[in-house]
Design a protein around this motif. Sequence first.
Motif, PDB file in Angstrom:
ATOM      1  N   PHE A   1      -4.770   7.378  -5.182  1.00 25.64           N
ATOM      2  CA  PHE A   1      -3.449   7.044  -4.618  1.00 25.64           C
ATOM      3  C   PHE A   1      -3.299   5.551  -4.333  1.00 25.64           C
ATOM      4  CE2 PHE A   1      -6.397   8.491  -1.320  1.00 25.64           C
ATOM      5  CZ  PHE A   1      -6.486   7.344  -0.534  1.00 25.64           C
TER       6      PHE A   1
ATOM      7  N   GLN B   1      -8.211  11.012   5.063  1.00 22.94           N
ATOM      8  CA  GLN B   1      -7.164  11.140   4.016  1.00 22.94           C
ATOM      9  C   GLN B   1      -6.710  12.591   3.836  1.00 22.94           C
ATOM     10  OE1 GLN B   1      -6.047   8.366   3.568  1.00 22.94           O
ATOM     11  NE2 GLN B   1      -7.638   6.830   3.284  1.00 22.94           N
TER      12      GLN B   1
ATOM     13  N   PHE C   1       0.590   9.195   7.010  1.00 27.70           N
ATOM     14  CA  PHE C   1       1.578   8.725   6.034  1.00 27.70           C
ATOM     15  C   PHE C   1       1.992   9.840   5.103  1.00 27.70           C
ATOM     16  CE2 PHE C   1      -1.878   5.636   6.720  1.00 27.70           C
ATOM     17  CZ  PHE C   1      -1.183   4.660   7.422  1.00 27.70           C
ATOM     18  N   LYS C   2       3.265   9.746   4.661  1.00 21.25           N
ATOM     19  CA  LYS C   2       3.703  10.617   3.567  1.00 21.25           C
ATOM     20  C   LYS C   2       3.244   9.968   2.270  1.00 21.25           C
ATOM     21  CE  LYS C   2       8.162  10.789   5.164  1.00 21.25           C
ATOM     22  NZ  LYS C   2       9.581  11.078   5.061  1.00 21.25           N
ATOM     23  N   TYR C   3       2.724  10.761   1.349  1.00 19.48           N
ATOM     24  CA  TYR C   3       2.292  10.189   0.075  1.00 19.48           C
ATOM     25  C   TYR C   3       3.469   9.536  -0.636  1.00 19.48           C
ATOM     26  CZ  TYR C   3       1.088   9.859  -4.814  1.00 19.48           C
ATOM     27  OH  TYR C   3       0.907   9.374  -6.094  1.00 19.48           O
ATOM     28  N   SER C   4       3.249   8.358  -1.188  1.00 17.20           N
ATOM     29  CA  SER C   4       4.247   7.761  -2.078  1.00 17.20           C
ATOM     30  C   SER C   4       3.551   7.202  -3.312  1.00 17.20           C
ATOM     31  CB  SER C   4       5.040   6.664  -1.349  1.00 17.20           C
ATOM     32  OG  SER C   4       4.210   5.595  -0.965  1.00 17.20           O
TER      33      SER C   4
ATOM     34  N   ASP D   1      -7.166   7.672   8.969  1.00 10.32           N
ATOM     35  CA  ASP D   1      -5.935   7.597   8.162  1.00 10.32           C
ATOM     36  C   ASP D   1      -5.795   8.936   7.450  1.00 10.32           C
ATOM     37  OD1 ASP D   1      -5.742   4.905   8.764  1.00 10.32           O
ATOM     38  OD2 ASP D   1      -6.419   4.210   6.803  1.00 10.32           O
TER      39      ASP D   1
ATOM     40  N   VAL E   1       0.816  -1.212   0.000  1.00 12.82           N
ATOM     41  CA  VAL E   1       0.000   0.000   0.000  1.00 12.82           C
ATOM     42  C   VAL E   1       0.854   1.269   0.000  1.00 12.82           C
ATOM     43  CG1 VAL E   1      -0.453   0.348   2.475  1.00 12.82           C
ATOM     44  CG2 VAL E   1      -2.221   0.847   0.830  1.00 12.82           C
ATOM     45  N   ARG E   2       2.028   1.198   0.625  1.00 16.20           N
ATOM     46  CA  ARG E   2       2.953   2.321   0.561  1.00 16.20           C
ATOM     47  C   ARG E   2       4.336   1.794   0.200  1.00 16.20           C
ATOM     48  NH1 ARG E   2      -0.365   2.867   4.587  1.00 16.20           N
ATOM     49  NH2 ARG E   2       0.985   1.657   5.935  1.00 16.20           N
TER      50      ARG E   2
HETATM   51  N1  5AD Z   1       0.787   6.898  -0.161  1.00 12.14           N
HETATM   52  C1  5AD Z   1       0.625   7.109   1.172  1.00 12.14           C
HETATM   53  N2  5AD Z   1      -0.327   6.537   1.916  1.00 12.14           N
HETATM   54  C2  5AD Z   1      -1.183   5.711   1.285  1.00 12.14           C
HETATM   55  N3  5AD Z   1      -2.229   4.996   1.744  1.00 12.14           N
HETATM   56  C3  5AD Z   1      -2.742   4.282   0.722  1.00 12.14           C
HETATM   57  N4  5AD Z   1      -2.061   4.539  -0.404  1.00 12.14           N
HETATM   58  C4  5AD Z   1      -1.084   5.421  -0.079  1.00 12.14           C
HETATM   59  C5  5AD Z   1      -0.057   6.059  -0.827  1.00 12.14           C
HETATM   60  N5  5AD Z   1       0.093   5.861  -2.129  1.00 12.14           N
HETATM   61  C6  5AD Z   1      -2.708   5.058   3.135  1.00 12.14           C
HETATM   62  C7  5AD Z   1      -4.158   5.578   3.192  1.00 12.14           C
HETATM   63  C8  5AD Z   1      -4.939   4.330   3.511  1.00 12.14           C
HETATM   64  C9  5AD Z   1      -3.951   3.561   4.355  1.00 12.14           C
HETATM   65  C10 5AD Z   1      -4.236   2.118   4.488  1.00 12.14           C
HETATM   66  O1  5AD Z   1      -2.717   3.764   3.697  1.00 12.14           O
HETATM   67  O2  5AD Z   1      -4.244   6.515   4.247  1.00 12.14           O
HETATM   68  O3  5AD Z   1      -6.144   4.592   4.192  1.00 12.14           O
END
Ligand code: 5AD
Length: 440
Positions: free
Chosen positions: A163, A262, A331-334, A300, A50-51
Amino acid sequence: MEKKYYIETYGCQMNVHDSEKLAGILSKLGYEASPNEHNADLVLLNTCSVREKAAQKVFTRLGQLKKLKTGKPGMAIGVCGCLAQQEKDLFFKGRPYVDLVFGPKNISELPALLEELQRERKQLLALSGPRQEPTFEVDTVMRDVPYKAYITIMEGCDKFCSFCVVPFLRGREISRDPHSIMEEARRLADLGYVEICLLGQNVNSYRHENFDFAELLMSLHEIPDIRRLRYTSPHPTDINQKVMDLYGSLPKLCNNLHLPLQAGSNEVLRRMKRDYSREDYLQKVEYIRKRCPEIALSSDIIVGFPGETRDDFDATMDVVRQVEYSGVFSFKYSQRPFTSALKLEDDVSEEEKGDRLAVLQETQREIQVRLNQAKIGTTQEVLVENHSRKDAEMLMGRTTCNRSVNFEGSAELLGKFVQVYITSAGPNSLVGERWPSGRH
Ligand code: 5AD
Ligand code: SF4
């Protein structure tokens, strides 16, 4: 001598429960659990994609297992879960020491795969298509805590948030037959389980013919020996009126709800394809809180999504302060493969993402301390789950809000509901004394 297995699990509760199913299958085949990889004949990595960070960890781990296998050529290494489904036979490339790769929906094929591996030592791959029926249940499930159990009610996701890689790996939404869910729940109740947590990637879009999620909760509520019901993870859009009205009216429905936000900016939510606005989200929170003032909400949150400005991030922080979550996974976006957000430029710098994450986590910590300290001097009912991790003399139980409470007590209280008077609190847990005790 019996063969030994070791399973390492990454990622979400779906994966944790899949590992419980895998352990059940292996114990039925005569395997014994091993506490670590060193004495194991079979090592399974149940992976997450997922990340990026979660995926990276798996590759590092495989490097370590490769070294271990050099001295133990009979050992078998398997990779399953989401990253296996994503990488397919690429996992074998340059990794002759990996024996098995199988996807999340191929769990029930494990006995056949192991048999084939024994006959003929070659790399084996088992993957499924997006519409294949998942393994909802296996004969034996090895559950960790004998009082609370996960039950899978649906698999997959049709939401395609921009994402998220999940729909590409776990496939389309498929809901399980309610008769089979009810049967599993009744069997668990007969075995002494008192708490059930329903699982699904998008748990509340559950629908089997005309039977929906709210109806499923109401049916489960009728099982006399089940005392607590939880579920995870829902999508805010699918928390409909019928589900919201269950709060405050179904006493066994626990006072906690994981409601992934989110992002708090409407612009970002639109680009994330979340199909709700900040106002929709807050309205639902307000409605549920009115029905059930004690409810603990968790979330999240992703920081640094493409195009997220400082103002957008402030909008997220604003919601965080307003809702006062009992816990946030941040989480940091990836960037993830196949996802539509790949078309957007990943333009928030790594440093800026780190800064935003730190601000969010610090604020959230303060909120949690405040919320938990407000519980000091109250008496809470907890289900005693385990010995405390830090101190064997102490027990750990959970409140209906899913807060963990540590208190002194002996093993005969395991699995019981007890009243605990709260005496102190940190950001992640409460401490208390059994009530009534001799001193009060
Ligand atoms: N980058 C960062 N966080 C993510 N999540 C899902 N995809 C990504 C991504 N590409 C996080 C979301 C989701 C959790 C399980 O993981 O917040 O709810
Ligand atoms: Fe991913 Fe969105 Fe589906 Fe959740 S709802 S699993 S975030 S696509």
